[in-house]
Design an enzyme around this catalytic site. Structure first.
Site, PDB file in Angstrom:
ATOM      1  N   TYR A  18      18.415  43.098  -2.102  1.00 19.55           N
ATOM      2  CA  TYR A  18      17.927  44.119  -1.178  1.00 19.55           C
ATOM      3  C   TYR A  18      17.316  45.324  -1.915  1.00 19.55           C
ATOM      4  O   TYR A  18      17.279  46.428  -1.361  1.00 19.55           O
ATOM      5  CB  TYR A  18      19.051  44.580  -0.251  1.00 19.55           C
ATOM      6  CG  TYR A  18      19.189  43.747   1.018  1.00 19.55           C
ATOM      7  CD1 TYR A  18      18.110  43.534   1.880  1.00 19.55           C
ATOM      8  CD2 TYR A  18      20.415  43.188   1.369  1.00 19.55           C
ATOM      9  CE1 TYR A  18      18.235  42.791   3.048  1.00 19.55           C
ATOM     10  CE2 TYR A  18      20.548  42.438   2.548  1.00 19.55           C
ATOM     11  CZ  TYR A  18      19.459  42.248   3.375  1.00 19.55           C
ATOM     12  OH  TYR A  18      19.588  41.526   4.532  1.00 19.55           O
TER      13      TYR A  18
ATOM     14  N   HIS B  75      19.378  36.900   8.126  1.00 18.67           N
ATOM     15  CA  HIS B  75      18.257  37.493   7.394  1.00 18.67           C
ATOM     16  C   HIS B  75      17.088  36.535   7.450  1.00 18.67           C
ATOM     17  O   HIS B  75      17.277  35.315   7.387  1.00 18.67           O
ATOM     18  CB  HIS B  75      18.619  37.733   5.922  1.00 18.67           C
ATOM     19  CG  HIS B  75      17.411  38.044   5.081  1.00 18.67           C
ATOM     20  ND1 HIS B  75      16.899  39.313   4.993  1.00 18.67           N
ATOM     21  CD2 HIS B  75      16.575  37.239   4.369  1.00 18.67           C
ATOM     22  CE1 HIS B  75      15.794  39.274   4.242  1.00 18.67           C
ATOM     23  NE2 HIS B  75      15.583  38.039   3.842  1.00 18.67           N
TER      24      HIS B  75
ATOM     25  N   ASN C 109      24.289  41.875  11.452  1.00 19.74           N
ATOM     26  CA  ASN C 109      23.380  41.281  12.438  1.00 19.74           C
ATOM     27  C   ASN C 109      23.100  39.802  12.182  1.00 19.74           C
ATOM     28  O   ASN C 109      22.050  39.281  12.524  1.00 19.74           O
ATOM     29  CB  ASN C 109      22.094  42.107  12.535  1.00 19.74           C
ATOM     30  CG  ASN C 109      21.343  42.185  11.222  1.00 19.74           C
ATOM     31  OD1 ASN C 109      21.754  41.582  10.236  1.00 19.74           O
ATOM     32  ND2 ASN C 109      20.234  42.902  11.209  1.00 19.74           N
TER      33      ASN C 109
ATOM     34  N   LYS D 156      24.500  35.585   7.315  1.00 15.02           N
ATOM     35  CA  LYS D 156      25.209  36.645   6.592  1.00 15.02           C
ATOM     36  C   LYS D 156      26.733  36.463   6.725  1.00 15.02           C
ATOM     37  O   LYS D 156      27.196  35.673   7.561  1.00 15.02           O
ATOM     38  CB  LYS D 156      24.760  38.000   7.152  1.00 15.02           C
ATOM     39  CG  LYS D 156      23.272  38.301   6.901  1.00 15.02           C
ATOM     40  CD  LYS D 156      22.890  39.695   7.408  1.00 15.02           C
ATOM     41  CE  LYS D 156      21.416  39.977   7.175  1.00 15.02           C
ATOM     42  NZ  LYS D 156      21.051  41.383   7.564  1.00 15.02           N
TER      43      LYS D 156
ATOM     44  N   GLU E  87      12.342  35.982  -2.483  1.00 11.84           N
ATOM     45  CA  GLU E  87      13.698  35.733  -1.974  1.00 11.84           C
ATOM     46  C   GLU E  87      14.127  34.276  -2.196  1.00 11.84           C
ATOM     47  O   GLU E  87      15.284  34.014  -2.523  1.00 11.84           O
ATOM     48  CB  GLU E  87      13.757  36.090  -0.491  1.00 11.84           C
ATOM     49  CG  GLU E  87      13.627  37.597  -0.280  1.00 11.84           C
ATOM     50  CD  GLU E  87      13.552  38.010   1.178  1.00 11.84           C
ATOM     51  OE1 GLU E  87      13.559  37.127   2.063  1.00 11.84           O
ATOM     52  OE2 GLU E  87      13.513  39.225   1.439  1.00 11.84           O
TER      53      GLU E  87
END
Ligand code: ADP
Ligand code: MG
Length: 138
Positions: free
Chosen positions: A49, A115, A112, A9, A126
């Site tokens: 998302y 993914h 975080n 990310k 995805e």
């Protein structure tokens, strides 16, 4: 052989830990079958998302995911989905096991670092969101 989508990310790119994350996948025996750097628009992050669109953090999450470049990858290997999720650790880095990507590198529940797809169906969606068949090897 299973395939899964991984993303380093924007916080991971900003922190210069792309290689750190990728080396953990390689050390665990996962193969990098596709890889590129992209900078998502807000709309592209919302599409990715979409399953979370009713969640209170959706606006903030999609701002974050479109805040800078990220690295998207297809990982291949035996139990790649589960293996990747184990390497990442729990969503909240404070709850993640020591030695996991999120515990070692992430600051908070939203930013975080990584993914990973959570099931074969989400992995298929995805992967196809970012890659066409010609971009995936092996
Ligand atoms: P995971 O990425 O572990 O599969 P989720 O699918 O539940 O976690 O959530 C997607 C992403 O949304 C998380 O990785 C994180 O960036 C963000 N997120 C999840 N829960 C929260 C929360 N309570 N507050 C802020 N951001 C969150
Ligand atoms: Mg998820």
């Amino acid at each position: 052989m299973e395939s899964t989508l991984s993303i380093v990310k924007p916080d991971g790119v900003r922190k210069n830990v792309i290689g750190n994350v990728v080396s953990r996948f390689e050390a665990a025996g996962l193969k990098i079958a596709a890889m590129k750097m992209i900078h998502m628009t807000k709309g592209e992050a919302e599409g990715f998302y979409a399953v979370h669109k009713e969640r209170p953090f959706f606006g903030s999450l999609t701002d974050f995911m479109s805040s800078g470049p990220c690295v998207v990858m297809v990982l291949k290997g035996e139990n790649a989905i589960k293996k990747n999720r184990e390497l990442m650790g729990a969503t909240d880095p404070a709850q993640a096991e020591p030695g996991t990507i999120r515990r070692d590198l992430a600051d908070n529940k939203e930013e975080n670092i990584a993914h990973g797809s959570d099931a074969p169906e989400t992995a298929a969606f995805e992967i196809s969101y970012f890659f066409n068949a010609f971009e995936i090897v092996g």
